[in-house]
Structure formats: structure tokens, C-alpha cells
Design a protein around this motif. Structure first.
Motif, PDB file in Angstrom:
ATOM      1  N   GLY A   1      -9.831 -32.665  80.223  1.00  0.00           N
ATOM      2  CA  GLY A   1      -9.965 -31.475  79.404  1.00  0.00           C
ATOM      3  C   GLY A   1     -11.318 -31.411  78.728  1.00  0.00           C
ATOM      4  N   ALA A   2     -11.462 -30.462  77.817  1.00  0.00           N
ATOM      5  CA  ALA A   2     -12.719 -30.252  77.115  1.00  0.00           C
ATOM      6  C   ALA A   2     -13.170 -31.534  76.423  1.00  0.00           C
ATOM      7  N   THR A   3     -14.411 -31.913  76.664  1.00  0.00           N
ATOM      8  CA  THR A   3     -15.063 -33.108  76.109  1.00  0.00           C
ATOM      9  C   THR A   3     -14.319 -34.398  76.435  1.00  0.00           C
ATOM     10  N   GLY A   4     -13.507 -34.396  77.461  1.00  0.00           N
ATOM     11  CA  GLY A   4     -12.883 -35.631  77.925  1.00  0.00           C
ATOM     12  C   GLY A   4     -13.866 -36.436  78.756  1.00  0.00           C
TER      13      GLY A   4
ATOM     14  N   ASN B   1      -7.781 -31.534 101.101  1.00  0.00           N
ATOM     15  CA  ASN B   1      -7.084 -30.529 100.296  1.00  0.00           C
ATOM     16  C   ASN B   1      -7.991 -30.118  99.143  1.00  0.00           C
ATOM     17  N   SER B   2      -8.910 -29.179  99.421  1.00  0.00           N
ATOM     18  CA  SER B   2      -9.883 -28.779  98.407  1.00  0.00           C
ATOM     19  C   SER B   2      -9.231 -28.041  97.248  1.00  0.00           C
ATOM     20  N   ALA B   3      -8.124 -27.356  97.477  1.00  0.00           N
ATOM     21  CA  ALA B   3      -7.458 -26.625  96.399  1.00  0.00           C
ATOM     22  C   ALA B   3      -6.980 -27.575  95.316  1.00  0.00           C
ATOM     23  N   ASN B   4      -6.487 -28.765  95.706  1.00  0.00           N
ATOM     24  CA  ASN B   4      -6.030 -29.746  94.719  1.00  0.00           C
ATOM     25  C   ASN B   4      -7.179 -30.339  93.920  1.00  0.00           C
ATOM     26  N   LEU B   5      -8.397 -30.243  94.470  1.00  0.00           N
ATOM     27  CA  LEU B   5      -9.558 -30.813  93.796  1.00  0.00           C
ATOM     28  C   LEU B   5     -10.473 -29.723  93.248  1.00  0.00           C
ATOM     29  N   ALA B   6      -9.889 -28.582  92.929  1.00  0.00           N
ATOM     30  CA  ALA B   6     -10.677 -27.456  92.423  1.00  0.00           C
ATOM     31  C   ALA B   6     -11.382 -27.792  91.120  1.00  0.00           C
ATOM     32  N   GLY B   7     -10.881 -28.792  90.415  1.00  0.00           N
ATOM     33  CA  GLY B   7     -11.508 -29.195  89.161  1.00  0.00           C
ATOM     34  C   GLY B   7     -12.936 -29.666  89.320  1.00  0.00           C
ATOM     35  N   LEU B   8     -13.334 -30.056  90.535  1.00  0.00           N
ATOM     36  CA  LEU B   8     -14.726 -30.452  90.754  1.00  0.00           C
ATOM     37  C   LEU B   8     -15.676 -29.338  90.347  1.00  0.00           C
ATOM     38  N   GLY B   9     -15.235 -28.094  90.490  1.00  0.00           N
ATOM     39  CA  GLY B   9     -16.084 -26.961  90.175  1.00  0.00           C
ATOM     40  C   GLY B   9     -16.422 -26.823  88.706  1.00  0.00           C
ATOM     41  N   ASN B  10     -15.708 -27.540  87.833  1.00  0.00           N
ATOM     42  CA  ASN B  10     -16.001 -27.543  86.394  1.00  0.00           C
ATOM     43  C   ASN B  10     -16.505 -28.895  85.906  1.00  0.00           C
ATOM     44  N   LEU B  11     -16.605 -29.853  86.792  1.00  0.00           N
ATOM     45  CA  LEU B  11     -16.832 -31.243  86.406  1.00  0.00           C
ATOM     46  C   LEU B  11     -18.311 -31.612  86.430  1.00  0.00           C
TER      47      LEU B  11
ATOM     48  N   ASP C   1      -4.454 -35.241  99.143  1.00  0.00           N
ATOM     49  CA  ASP C   1      -3.491 -34.522  98.302  1.00  0.00           C
ATOM     50  C   ASP C   1      -3.502 -34.956  96.844  1.00  0.00           C
ATOM     51  N   SER C   2      -4.436 -35.800  96.441  1.00  0.00           N
ATOM     52  CA  SER C   2      -4.573 -36.093  95.018  1.00  0.00           C
ATOM     53  C   SER C   2      -5.049 -34.836  94.297  1.00  0.00           C
ATOM     54  N   THR C   3      -4.851 -34.816  92.974  1.00  0.00           N
ATOM     55  CA  THR C   3      -5.177 -33.626  92.188  1.00  0.00           C
ATOM     56  C   THR C   3      -6.198 -33.974  91.117  1.00  0.00           C
ATOM     57  N   LEU C   4      -7.195 -33.102  90.976  1.00  0.00           N
ATOM     58  CA  LEU C   4      -8.193 -33.226  89.915  1.00  0.00           C
ATOM     59  C   LEU C   4      -8.376 -31.864  89.266  1.00  0.00           C
ATOM     60  N   THR C   5      -8.168 -31.805  87.950  1.00  0.00           N
ATOM     61  CA  THR C   5      -8.473 -30.594  87.198  1.00  0.00           C
ATOM     62  C   THR C   5      -9.472 -30.954  86.109  1.00  0.00           C
ATOM     63  N   ALA C   6     -10.283 -29.968  85.722  1.00  0.00           N
ATOM     64  CA  ALA C   6     -11.290 -30.207  84.697  1.00  0.00           C
ATOM     65  C   ALA C   6     -11.543 -28.930  83.916  1.00  0.00           C
ATOM     66  N   ALA C   7     -11.733 -29.087  82.601  1.00  0.00           N
ATOM     67  CA  ALA C   7     -12.082 -27.952  81.758  1.00  0.00           C
ATOM     68  C   ALA C   7     -13.524 -27.547  82.027  1.00  0.00           C
ATOM     69  N   ASP C   8     -13.859 -26.306  81.696  1.00  0.00           N
ATOM     70  CA  ASP C   8     -15.197 -25.815  81.992  1.00  0.00           C
ATOM     71  C   ASP C   8     -16.216 -26.191  80.931  1.00  0.00           C
TER      72      ASP C   8
END
Length: 522
Positions: free
Chosen positions: A290-293, A331-341, A306-313
Motif C-alpha cells: 500500500g501507500a508508503t509500504g 498472468n500479467s493481470a495478477n501482477l498489475a501492481g507492477l504498474g504502480n510499483l 498466478d501469484s498476485t502483486l498489487t501496489a498503491a500508486d
């Protein structure tokens, strides 16, 4: 009248003396206990006798004012229907259970360690058998619970709260042991610590939850979240100063050799997780920043299929302190968090970290910067130390079976002191707020081509150490602007545009080459 004044004076004096007298250590037993004789408890117990607090009914013991109790084993809430409560309060107040301590063995058990109290035992169980319930609170500076191994929720419900500077120490720690168990541990507040000298597992067969909040601190060797199939583990690290330190590896959704249960790691609001070796996120695991994590990885970050990564912007960051980025997933959808990381590579001048190229190489076009291409928001090379990467392509992340080389796409590329990129034979593309560009070695100013300005930067800082020289002029990452950097520019001259140097430029190039030659001869 005189007598009344004398009586009042005497009474007041006695009261002052009573208040000034030191308080005596006290153990207060009550209710259903074994041994049944109160003298055993008041006298401090025995290291050869088991202590039952709430054997079949309701019992309680308070240990305070520096008093000491010892027993062979401790059982709080022994049989079904029983209720036991033990309070160890104040500096010097101690309960030493030489062997196991059960808090809620088959009944309901509560243990409160407060204001500097201390409890020690070989094995600790909270919520031992089916249908039991155990609660332990360790609260206040100096309050300590020392175990061999510790299980929170063995076959039933267990809760551990470490607050306001309390301390728990043990070898291995388990939360949610059996399939019928549910364990919850909370470490809250600055100075509150849980030290596992062995491994810490959150959800072995059952449900495990660990909350590290408001400056709490947890440490262990290996960490495992959602160990075996059917288990559920969740760890949340949130709040400024909250830290989880894994001196070994951390496995999310499994263990060292296989996926397991469902594992979830949440890091936000100034919380930080340090993994000194491998952070492995299995296909049943998720990493949510999350934010500032902040997450720090020392050896390798592995994202399994199939691992999952999410990230705050805002402020979600992974620090790679000498570690490889191993993306095995298609599975790029599960790793969409890279786009904010934001990923920061800072392994030092002697370290070059492998970085998996996972995007389809469609060239320097805006259509390449997509979730499907595993686009990374920010790639920063160099932070507290120098950083360098080497592009690799060990996995078919596009899952097209063509075997065609893949590429790296990043929205922002930051090259700090000592930054290097070994492209090998792959490509890296970036935006930096402008049109898409391809990275070329020798492009010191990151304008998308190697030419005059890059040469000016190298010659302008010739012979300088970094710092104070412009760190971007140090193209080799050796901390010095010299012949190697000049060779890098000249060897890649014109890449990106095919530009040809002017005559004056050629003269400067010749001078620079001569300077390098003279340095070699000397």
C-alpha cells in the motif's frame, strides 16, 4: 479536647507509617485450584508440582509486588467448562513454569503479564485442545514472556496481544496449527517486540493472522504464510516504524519447495518488511504493497505463475539489495501492481542483479507500455548504494511459445551514481514523461540516443570520482569518470538516431582518447 487532638495525631502518624512501609510481595490465589492448599501458592509453589488454575471450575491467581511462583507445568483452564485467569503484574513479579504452559487447555484460559511482570516456560500453547480458548496479553515496558516454542491456536482459538512495549521471545512460532484452529497475534506500539529465534509460520493447517502495527516489531529466521494446502495465513504490517524482519527466506502461499495454502502479505502506511534471502510468492500467495509500504529483498524476488502483486500508486516500493527479479508468471493481470510499483536496485558496485524481461518486444511505441507487457512504473538503479541489472529471459512470460526474446518496459527510469544496465541481447524501453525511448549503453542523459551531450558529460567530469562528478557520467558504475566511460560513449555513438559527430566533436574525441592512452602508459 486535648485527648481528641492526641488521638488524631497518633492516628495520623500510624497512617503515615503504614503508607511509608514497603509493600510485601503477594500471591493471591482464589477459587478452583490445584494444589488445593493455599499455602502452596502463597509460599511460591514448587518446581516439581503441576499448577492448575481453573481445573474444572473457575480459578484465578494474581502474582504481584515482586512475588515469585514456580511450578513444573502450568494449566490455565484445564478441563471443558473451566475458566482460569492468571495475572503477573509489576517489576520482579515472576511465574517460572519449568515445562509446558497451557493457556486454555480444554477450557478458557487468560494470562495477563503487565507492568514489568515476567513468565517463562519451555513450551507455550494458547488454545491447546478442541473447543478451548486462550488469551495472552503482554503489556508494558519490561513485561516479558519467554518460551521454548510457542503456538497460538493449536487445535482451537488462540489470541496473543503484545502491546505498549511488551516482549515475547521463543524459538519457533506457529499461528493456527491444526485445520480446526484459528490464531491471531497482534504486536502493537513502539517497543513491542516478538522475537522468534527460529521460524515463524502463520497458518500451518488452520487460520493464522499476524498484525504488526504502530511501530511493533517482529523478527524470525524463515517466515511462512499459508504453509500447507487448506491453510489460510494473513500478515499485515502497517504504520510508521512497524517492521517484520526475516533473516532467512519468506514464503507467501507455501513453503520452500511447494505451494501450499492461501497466503497474503499486506504492507502499508510506512510499514516495512525485510527479507534477507528469498521472497517467494507462490501461485496461492499475494503481495500487497500500500501507500508508503516498503519491502526489502536481499537475494531474490520470485513471482511464481498466478501469484498476485498489487501496489498503491503512491510510495509502494521494493528495495532490491543485491537480489534478482525472477518473474515466472504469464498472468500479467495478477501482477498489475507492477504498474504502480517502484523498484530500487542498490546492491553495490560489485553486484549486477538479473532482471527478467517479460514484455512482448514491440519496440519503442506507446502501445508497449501496458499491463499485458508487465510494465513497471519506476526502475531506479542506485539508492543508498550503487545498483546494476542484467536483462535475462528465462521464462516465456508472454506464453506464446515462440521463444522470441522479450523486453522490459518502464514508465520511469532513474540512473543514480553507479548505475549500470547490461542489456545482453535484450531491450529496455522507457518514457520518463515523454515519448517512448529505447535505452542504449552510453546514453548518459537518457534522451534516447548516444551523441554529443553524452560525450560532453563524460569529458566535463573527466578524472572525477563520483561524487562530486555527475553520477550519470559514470557509465561503467565504477565510481570514476574516465577511459571506460569514454569508450562506452564512443562504442555506442549514434545509437538511437544514427547522428554523426561534428568536426569539433571529433577533435574532442581524439583529445579524450589521447588522455586515456596517456593514463594507461603512466
Amino acid at each position: 479536647m486535648v485527648r481528641s487532638h492526641i488521638f488524631a495525631w497518633v492516628l495520623g502518624s500510624l497512617l503515615l507509617l503504614a503508607l511509608a512501609a514497603p509493600l510485601q510481595a503477594v500471591i493471591t490465589p482464589s477459587g478452583d485450584l490445584y494444589p488445593t492448599g493455599l499455602d502452596w501458592w502463597i509460599g511460591g509453589g514448587s518446581p516439581y508440582t503441576e499448577a492448575f488454575i481453573g481445573k474444572t471450575g473457575t480459578g484465578s491467581v494474581t502474582i504481584n509486588l515482586g512475588s515469585y511462583l514456580t511450578s513444573y507445568k502450568g494449566r490455565i483452564g484445564r478441563y471443558p467448562g473451566s475458566v482460569g485467569v492468571v495475572t503477573v503484574d509489576g517489576n520482579g513479579s515472576t511465574w517460572d513454569s519449568n515445562w509446558a504452559l497451557h493457556v486454555g487447555q480444554e477450557g478458557q484460559g487468560t494470562l495477563n503479564i503487565t507492568n514489568g511482570g515476567a513468565v517463562s516456560n519451555s513450551y507455550g500453547y494458547i488454545g491447546t485442545w478442541y473447543d478451548s480458548a486462550g488469551d495472552v496479553t503482554v503489556d508494558g515496558n519490561g513485561s516479558t514472556w519467554t518460551n521454548g516454542d510457542l503456538t497460538v491456536g493449536r487445535y482451537s482459538q488462540g489470541t496473543l496481544d503484545i502491546t505498549d512495549g511488551g516482549t515475547v521471545i521463543n524459538c519457533d512460532g506457529d499461528i493456527g496449527y491444526s485445520s480446526d484452529s484459528a490464531g491471531v497475534a497482534t504486536v502493537d506500539g513502539s517497543g513491542s517486540t516478538w522475537t522468534n529465534n527460529g521460524n515463524l509460520t502463520v497458518g500451518i493447517y488452520g487460520q493464522g493472522t499476524l498484525n504488526i502495527t504502530n511501530g511493533g516489531d517482529v523478527s524470525n529466521a524463515d517466515g511462512r504464510i499459508g504453509f500447507y494446502s487448506g491453510s489460510t495465513g494473513e500478515v499485515t504490517v502497517g504504520g510508521a516504524g512497524s517492521t517484520w524482519t526475516n533473516s532467512g527466506n519468506l514464503y507467501v502461499g507455501g513453503y520452500h519447495s511447494s505451494s501450499g495454502g492461501t497466503g497474503e502479505l499486506n504492507v502499508s502506511n510506512g510499514g516495512s518488511v525485510e527479507v534477507c534471502s528469498i521472497l517467494n510468492v507462490w501461485g496461492t500467495g499475494s503481495l500487497n504493497i500500500g501507500a508508503t509500504g516498503q519491502v526489502s529483498v536481499g537475494e531474490s524476488l520470485v513471482l511464481v505463475q498466478d501469484s498476485t502483486l498489487t501496489a498503491a500508486d503512491v510510495g509502494a516500493t521494493i528495495h532490491m539489495t543485491g537480489s534478482a527479479f525472477q518473474n515466472e508468471s504469464a498472468n500479467s493481470a495478477n501482477l498489475a501492481g507492477l504498474g504502480n510499483l517502484k523498484m530500487i536496485f542498490e546492491g553495490g558496485t560489485e553486484d549486477v542483479d538479473p532482471f527478467e524481461a517479460a514484455g512482448e518486444d514491440v519496440g519503442a511505441v506507446i502501445g508497449g507500455f501496458t499491463e499485458a507487457n508487465f510494465v513497471l512504473d519506476t526502475l531506479q538503479l542506485g539508492g543508498t548504494a550503487a545498483g546494476g541489472i542484467q536483462l535475462i529471459d528465462h521464462y516465456d512470460n508472454q506464453d506464446d511459445g515462440t521463444g522470441v526474446g522479450e523486453a522490459v518496459y518502464v514508465n520511469n527510469l532513474i540512473m543514480n551514481a553507479g548505475a549500470t544496465i547490461d542489456l545482453k541481447w535484450y531491450n529496455l524501453y522507457y518514457l520518463n514523461g515523454e515519448d517512448p525511448k529505447q535505452f542504449f549503453c552510453g546514453d548518459a542523459d537518457l534522451d534516447g540516443f548516444v551523441g554529443q551531450t553524452d560525450l560532453d558529460m563524460v569529458l566535463g567530469d573527466w578524472g572525477e570520482n563520483v561524487p562530486p562528478a555527475d553520477p550519470r557520467a559514470d557509465l561503467t558504475g565504477d565510481g570514476f569518470v574516465g577511459q571506460g566511460d569514454l569508450d562506452t560513449v564512443l562504442g555506442n555513438w549514434g545509437e538511437g538516431t544514427g547522428s554523426i559527430p561534428e568536426p569539433a566533436t571529433l577533435l574532442l574525441v581524439a583529445i579524450g582518447a589521447c588522455m586515456g592512452l596517456r593514463r594507461r602508459i603512466k
